[in-house]
Design an enzyme around this catalytic site. Structure first.
Site, PDB file in Angstrom:
ATOM      1  N   GLY A  97      15.471   7.779  23.119  1.00 31.64           N
ATOM      2  CA  GLY A  97      16.021   7.049  24.258  1.00 31.64           C
ATOM      3  C   GLY A  97      15.091   6.009  24.863  1.00 31.64           C
ATOM      4  N   CYS A 111      38.872 -12.719  13.955  1.00 32.93           N
ATOM      5  CA  CYS A 111      39.989 -13.183  14.774  1.00 32.93           C
ATOM      6  C   CYS A 111      40.148 -12.306  15.996  1.00 32.93           C
ATOM      7  CB  CYS A 111      41.261 -13.178  13.940  1.00 32.93           C
ATOM      8  SG  CYS A 111      41.084 -14.175  12.464  1.00 32.93           S
ATOM      9  N   ARG A 152      15.859   3.753  18.163  1.00 34.16           N
ATOM     10  CA  ARG A 152      15.907   2.332  18.515  1.00 34.16           C
ATOM     11  C   ARG A 152      14.530   1.714  18.721  1.00 34.16           C
ATOM     12  NH1 ARG A 152      20.410   0.011  20.873  1.00 34.16           N
ATOM     13  NH2 ARG A 152      21.131   2.063  21.490  1.00 34.16           N
TER      14      ARG A 152
END
Ligand SMILES: *Cc1c(COP(=O)(O)O)cnc(C)c1O
Length: 402
Positions: A232, A346, A271
């Site tokens: 974290g 799209c 991360r």
């Protein structure tokens, strides 16, 4: 960004883009610095879900103590890439087949998330006389968010599928001390309560987890040898230069460990270990003026790099200008000093950066998105609209003194 990364991207043909580029040397230098900042009784695991590319896992092999895996798929994958690696197996909803696989492979640590998991593991072990496994109970505790300031994501102290509420933890601790559960060796607790924490907040959460672990061990009279305080650690997408302060965090952990002799403290960041080594490189296909704003349409998009769309941030980027413009028509270019960088999908959600400041941005210029080494390719919806997949380049690690 190193010159080698920039050179590689400048040299790629248009149809070789988009491409993911990973600087394995940068990854190793960073991981070595993290390792060096941690005290002796702290162990560093890498949470494989942040980026499980084999080259990334292998580049970390001598710099981490092990890998945290949260599914049978990750378990089999990491074990295949690195058969010797120490593994911690967590995640809610472990299936019977995953449980059996983890027993076959012999994971070093089990993170038990529910009473049923505990009972299932004990029941399987009953058929394997003499076999024991080391377990941590995953706790769902309040992260203490009041004191932490803004946090990207809190999962502790509220209804989630993760870990054990305090009363359930009490029940499991009583079970583990009861006859029939001798093959589960309780080592301590695990918790992963929030993500996006800076060093002081991460330290406060870690202290909270350790305090609870010590209190549970005293009350239930078990020998507490390990606490895994999760991952974290923050990555600041708005300011890539602002890094998690590993030195301050490591110094805080050292103090904390002095107060709890004999304890091993494990962390399992994802991360904050791999985000910085990865780039998503592409080119500008077109630049349009749309209702007063400049919109650059890029080759690729959030189906390759979903993180900015899911977290609601602008992905930081660097422009690598291309001078050559071989066409007879005027080169589409940004006119306002700001551009929205959109992909080819799209959907209006396919935006990597909103009205970002750019000095020059024209069709055929290259754009390198930074902080794309974690939760990027592997969390993206690759097949939506059936555009081609990006190429992958791994810049090999050089020699490194660690
Ligand atoms: C995702 C996860 C991690 C890693 O989290 P980061 O925010 O990438 O550091 C660590 N432990 C567990 C249990 C996780 O689910």
């Amino acid at each position: 960004m190193t010159a080698a990364v920039r050179r590689l991207v400048a040299g790629l043909a248009s149809d070789a883009l988009p491409a993911y580029v990973y600087d394995l040397t940068a990854l190793r230098v960073h991981a070595a610095a993290v390792r060096a900042a941690l005290p002796e009784r702290a162990e560093l695991y890498y949470a494989a879900k942040a980026n499980p590319e084999p080259e990334i896992l292998a580049a970390l092999a001598d710099l981490v103590d092990g890998y945290e895996v949260s599914s049978g798929g990750e378990l089999a994958h990491v074990h295949q890439v690195l058969p010797q690696a120490a593994l911690a197996f967590g995640g809610p909803g472990k299936t019977p087949a995953e449980t059996a696989l983890a027993l076959r492979i012999g994971v070093g640590r089990w993170h038990l998330e529910s009473e049923q998991e505990l009972r299932r593991l004990a029941a399987l072990l009953a058929g394997m006389p003499g076999r024991t496994v080391d377990v941590l109970l995953r706790l769902n505790l309040p992260a203490g968010s009041e004191a932490l300031g803004p946090v990207a994501l809190t999962m502790g102290g509220r209804p989630t599928p993760f870990g054990l509420d305090p009363d359930q933890a009490e029940r499991c601790l009583r079970l583990l001390a009861a006859p029939g559960f001798e093959q589960l060796r309780l080592r301590g607790v695990h918790a992963h309560l929030a993500s996006g924490l800076d060093a002081p907040a991460q330290l406060a959460v870690t202290e909270r987890i350790v305090r609870r672990a010590v209190e549970l061990a005293e009350r239930h009279a078990f020998e507490l040898t390990e606490v895994n305080a999760g991952g974290g650690m923050a990555v600041d997408y708005a300011d890539p230069a602002r890094r998690f302060d590993w030195k301050a965090f490591g110094a805080g952990l050292a103090e904390l460990l002095e107060r709890v002799p004999g304890l091993r403290l494990r962390i399992e960041p994802g991360r904050a270990l791999t985000a910085y080594c990865g780039y998503y490189a592409t080119e500008v296909l077109d630049v349009k003026q749309s209702y007063g704003q400049d919109v650059a349409v890029l080759r690729g998009g959030t189906h390759h790099l979903r993180t900015p769309a899911t977290r609601g941030h602008d992905q930081p980027f660097t422009v690598v200008p291309v001078t050559d413009w071989p066409h007879p028509w005027a080169r589409p270019a940004v006119t306002t000093g700001r551009a929205t960088l959109a992909g080819q999908l799209c959907t209006p959600k396919d935006v990597l950066a909103h009205q970002a400041a750019v000095t020059v941005l024209r069709a055929a210029d290259r754009v390198m998105f930074e902080l794309a080494g974690a939760y990027a390719w592997n969390i993206s919806h690759h097949d939506f609209l059936m555009h081609p997949r990006p190429a992958f380049h791994f810049l090999a690690p050089g020699e490194l003194d660690v």
